[in-house]
Design an enzyme around this catalytic site. Structure first.
Site, PDB file in Angstrom:
ATOM      1  CE1 TYR A   1       0.662  -0.045   4.442  1.00  0.00           C
ATOM      2  CE2 TYR A   1      -1.636  -0.563   4.783  1.00  0.00           C
ATOM      3  CZ  TYR A   1      -0.385  -0.363   5.287  1.00  0.00           C
ATOM      4  OH  TYR A   1      -0.189  -0.461   6.628  1.00  0.00           O
ATOM      5  CD  GLU A   2      -0.681   4.907   1.889  1.00  0.00           C
ATOM      6  OE1 GLU A   2      -0.888   5.645   0.917  1.00  0.00           O
ATOM      7  OE2 GLU A   2      -1.527   4.709   2.776  1.00  0.00           O
TER       8      GLU A   2
END
Lengths: 598, 598
Positions: free
Chosen positions: B440-441
């Site tokens: 994620y990110e």
């Protein structure tokens, strides 16, 4: 939803083009294994895997196994029917001698098939997998009566088998085990104790379960010298072969695990259960190692299996998912974005996995062929030479293919981005399932120690010298083949590194064994890189031979083989230098801190 | 059961001895951060983490979040009370300006504290973690009115925040997004669309949730140039600050994930929900990147956090579990076996993790200090120089520390053997939780591309040249320090490799961008190895300074630091050569296969 297609063409390439299986038709069982027969068997296994086993893989993970209050265990919905299809197809006994109901075909075929079935449903295939280990032990160490009593039912799969080694306080160090065996007047024993982590320990798929249990006979020496192996059936077997009383062995709990949810991992309690000694008293470890070596090959195979199914799903996703544009300009200008397979970093992942899987498949089957030669050849020298290599290859196959299998399954999951982290696409399951293969049947650190501490020095290093020679000879034989120059040059570099590291151990680990332990894992991987590189060189040779022979039906396939070989040699092989450098730093620094400083 | 002890002494060593935080008392907020104050804050955070957050980590994973039929979501038992303790302690606003209710202390302290809280309970800490990203975006891009309306409540933690970027068909490539915003007469917008993978999207811990949502204003240009950012509160906020009507934004489902079960990952449905533009129209990506950069540091931190708690548990287990004997003779002759920490291969694992964690901690705090300088320094040149390094360090921190964090968590799990695979010891949870941080990110492949494709060339390579110079200067300055010779020599080798790889990109990737993509992940890791090596060299210097100054209270600690530094330089640093070699093979082979050949 996940997909799986058994890599039949690749298996056939390895069996026919690389290993040249027909050259071995002097071995028992091999005469029947004609190329047509092989293709038919492998094709049937593919069908079973894709159509029967695979559709239950995801649901089996979601549902898991359930232990009921009465100690019985239910496997996931559909498992029993799929297992029945597997056993009725005669797959369990593919390589078992005909006198016990098997088909006596090559073990190498059993492994080729095993890759598919484990990829399709690893948890389900562990049930017959454990049976196979038990069959192997009984075949080698059982009395004639024991063989007659247990093998036919196990080979047909109506009874299953287990391996009971681990106890709460002892896993690797079996010398600590406490389960005890008290001799009875009738020659049997009463077995009491607790075993943990028993795969397929209890379930609802077979009429009986034959537990093979390590225990210490009352009064036996301490340590590993006092361990014996026992057959403990769930239901006693009467003289006419029918089932009798329930033996007091029961499943006390099933473990809540990270993965392989479809397999029941049991705590088994033995409360004066009746057991029968198998093999000699206090020689249980020898008998156990027959199971263990077979099981280690089977676990290495699992590493390949899961990495293969993970690869296939990642490749599919990479072809279908559109996101971003190629760095070299749009490749699908009619769409809003390109499929992510245009991105080099996605291809780096896919090529890396592919390069290991294809070489891993060759390594697995090459090792299985050695096993066949070791067990079936009429020639003493051939048997011994093959057995040497088998002993050396087993820890490498287990350790490297499960470490890399897991790493590459994670890599395949990464291709999915966030979609890989949710359970829906199945990638999480593959990662969770693949993880256990690094641990069971001897954690990979133990495989590395087995290789460095035992297998290297065995018989004055006979095995390792033979293998180095075989690889060196291959390079030499192809010295004047321009098309092979790049591959053999890289292979030779790797070979030099593993030879240098071996020499380093000889010079530095005799006086200071910690130097062997400190470098063991790096050495196992170094050796793995070279053996897989050797497989790539052999495959490149076979591909070139095919292309030179005008094999137009496989032209693309064979050319892609050469590209993947090049990728391995360029990107993967150079790691040997790093592994060697690490080994040569020795143990001093890592042994320096006090235990409490960690 | 799992244990956790915040590594307070190591944090203080980095802050005081390595970074010399007191030298920065000209920065706003730093004057208050005296060594005593720092020790008190870090000590309190340790207590909160160990006693309040950590005891809920395992149960939170087992229980998970539940979505009810009415769309509300329950977090695991105890989470709300623990969250309240966290927010009431003022931790959310530690580094937020005082005018919005924060304490205005250094961001570097916020990160020091964040390591502990995320190690103790990553899932729980994601709720305030997302709020912090939203605070950052509003602080930078919000209007005064928006700041006054939302920030105080978010800083005190009675409202939380989210980031809504991903849609089912678009993650990395935000240009594809479809969520639309229709302008209303009153200046607000009606937002409609679906967002997925929204961490903390719905839960029961705060009175309101402030969603920051990327959407396309009707008629805006296609692609990333038509994306705007909106504030969409769960409950409308009245002029007096009290809560009004429920906005039509709702949680349609929560994802069934591999890990971080204690955090609700939501599918969010926007059905003409009222939203307020934040920042300029069609400039949403700029505003989003403020959140994103902050979040990427926070995710890199999670990689460290989980690897640290996994390490601590593995070290404990290795001290307690007795199994086998030391290769160099019994170390606990009174026991039946030695603790497994005597085995070199176990130490190899522990030392490897430790070497990354300690350097990772220094790297995190060093980067956070650059962030403070970039945002707070009165000197333009200092701000710019720090911002350059921050931009370069962010993808490395995120990508390397989460890749390695996961790898090392798996390594720690391996120390437990079979006991690591069952859920009971918590090691499986750490592995499952750590896995998401690689995704994620911005998946780590995207971090690598950000580094190679954007950050390297920015301003003519100003940042990378400055960092190379800083590391080169460090080696030069210590040229005559004999005690430093080994460390700087190894560091210099690594520096040469990363410089050569950078040069290779300059010469080969301009004309052929695939060469950049093909080497990006290796380059990110190569750079990471060198930066972490630089941290080790700085730590070695600080340790030697401490020892030379007769710091007897920390003598063992500082000596162990030097041993671990040596381990890093001997065993880890040589990997730079392999990474460089891979980069230099370029893209040709990996781009050769047709997509359908995979």
């Amino acid at each position: 939803m996940p997909v799986y297609k058994a890599p039949v063409n690749d298996t056939l390439f390895v069996l026919n083009d690389v290993l040249g299986l027909e050259r071995y038709n002097n071995l028992p069982g091999y005469a029947d294994a004609t190329p047509d027969m092989i293709e038919a068997i492998v094709g049937e296994a593919a069908k079973l895997s894709e159509e029967v086993l695979f559709p239950l893989n995801y649901s089996g993970d979601q549902e898991g196994c359930v232990r009921h209050d009465d100690g019985t265990v239910s496997t996931p919905k559909g498992f029993k029917a799929a297992y029945d299809a597997y056993r009725q197809g005669g797959w369990l006994g593919l390589a078992v001698p005909e006198e016990f109901g098997g088909q006596g075909l090559p073990y190498v075929l059993h492994c080729a098939v095993g890759e598919y079935t484990s990829a399709a449903n690893m948890s389900l295939m562990m049930y017959p997998g454990l049976t196979q280990g038990a069959i192997a032990a009984i075949l080698v160490h059982g009395s004639d009566e024991q063989k007659q009593t247990y093998l036919p039912k196990m080979v047909e799969g109506s009874w299953s088998g287990t391996m009971n080694l681990t106890e709460p306080h002892c896993g690797t160090d079996l010398g600590l085990l406490r389960t005890k065996a008290v001799p009875q007047a009738d020659g049997s024993y009463k077995i009491s104790g607790q075993k943990i982590f028993i795969s397929a320990g209890e379930h609802d798929m077979t009429d009986n379960i034959i537990h093979l249990v390590l225990a210490r006979i009352e009064g036996a020496p301490e340590g590993t010298k006092g361990i014996s192996l026992f057959i403990v059936p769930k239901f006693m077997v009467k003289e006419d072969g029918s089932l009798g009383a329930r033996n007091p062995v029961s499943c006390g709990a099933i473990e809540h695990k990270m993965g392989i949810h479809g397999n029941a991992t049991c705590v088994m309690n033995y409360d004066e259960a009746t057991g029968f000694l198998i093999g000699a008293e206090n020689k249980g470890l020898n008998a156990m190692f027959v199971m263990m070596n077979e099981a280690r090959l089977g676990v290495g195979l699992q590493g390949l299996s899961i990495a293969e199914i993970a690869y296939q799903n990642a490749a599919n996703y990479a072809r279908e998912r559109i996101q971003g544009r190629s760095l070299s300009g749009p490749k699908a200008p009619d769409k809003k974005a390109d499929p992510i397979i245009v991105h080099p970093d996605i291809r780096r992942s896919l090529m890396t996995i592919r390069a290991f899987n294809e070489a891993g498949r060759a390594f697995l089957l090459w090792t299985a062929l050695k096993s066949d030669i070791a067990h079936r050849s009429p020639d003493d020298k051939d048997r011994q030479a093959a057995d040497d290599i088998l002993g050396l290859a087993t820890p490498i196959l287990k350790g490297v293919m499960t470490d890399k299998g897991f790493e590459h399954t994670v890599m395949a999951q990464q291709v999915f981005g966030g979609h890989g982290y949710i359970e829906e696409h199945g990638m999480s399951q593959y990662v969770r399932d693949a993880r256990i293969a690094m641990i069971y049947e001897g954690a990979n650190g133990i495989q590395a120690l087995d290789l460095v501490g035992r297998k290297l020095a065995l018989n004055g290093g006979r095995a390792v010298m033979a293998l180095f020679k075989e690889i060196g000879d291959f390079c030499e034989e192809n010295r004047n083949d321009e098309q092979m120059a790049f591959y053999t040059k890289q292979l030779k570099k790797g070979l030099n590194d593993v030879q240098a590291a071996t020499m380093w151990f000889m010079q530095n680990a005799m006086a200071k064994p910690d130097n062997a332990g400190a470098g063991s894992t790096d050495y196992m991987h170094l050796f793995g890189l070279v053996v897989l590189g050797y497989m790539w060189a052999k495959m490149a040779k076979a591909a070139q031979t095919g292309l030179a022979g005008g094999d137009s039906a496989r032209e693309d396939y064979l050319k892609n083989k050469l590209v993947t070989a090049r990728f391995y040699m360029e990107r993967i092989m150079p790691e040997t230098a790093l592994r060697k450098a690490r080994i040569e730093t020795g143990a001093d620094t890592m042994m320096e801190l006090a235990a409490e400083a960690f």
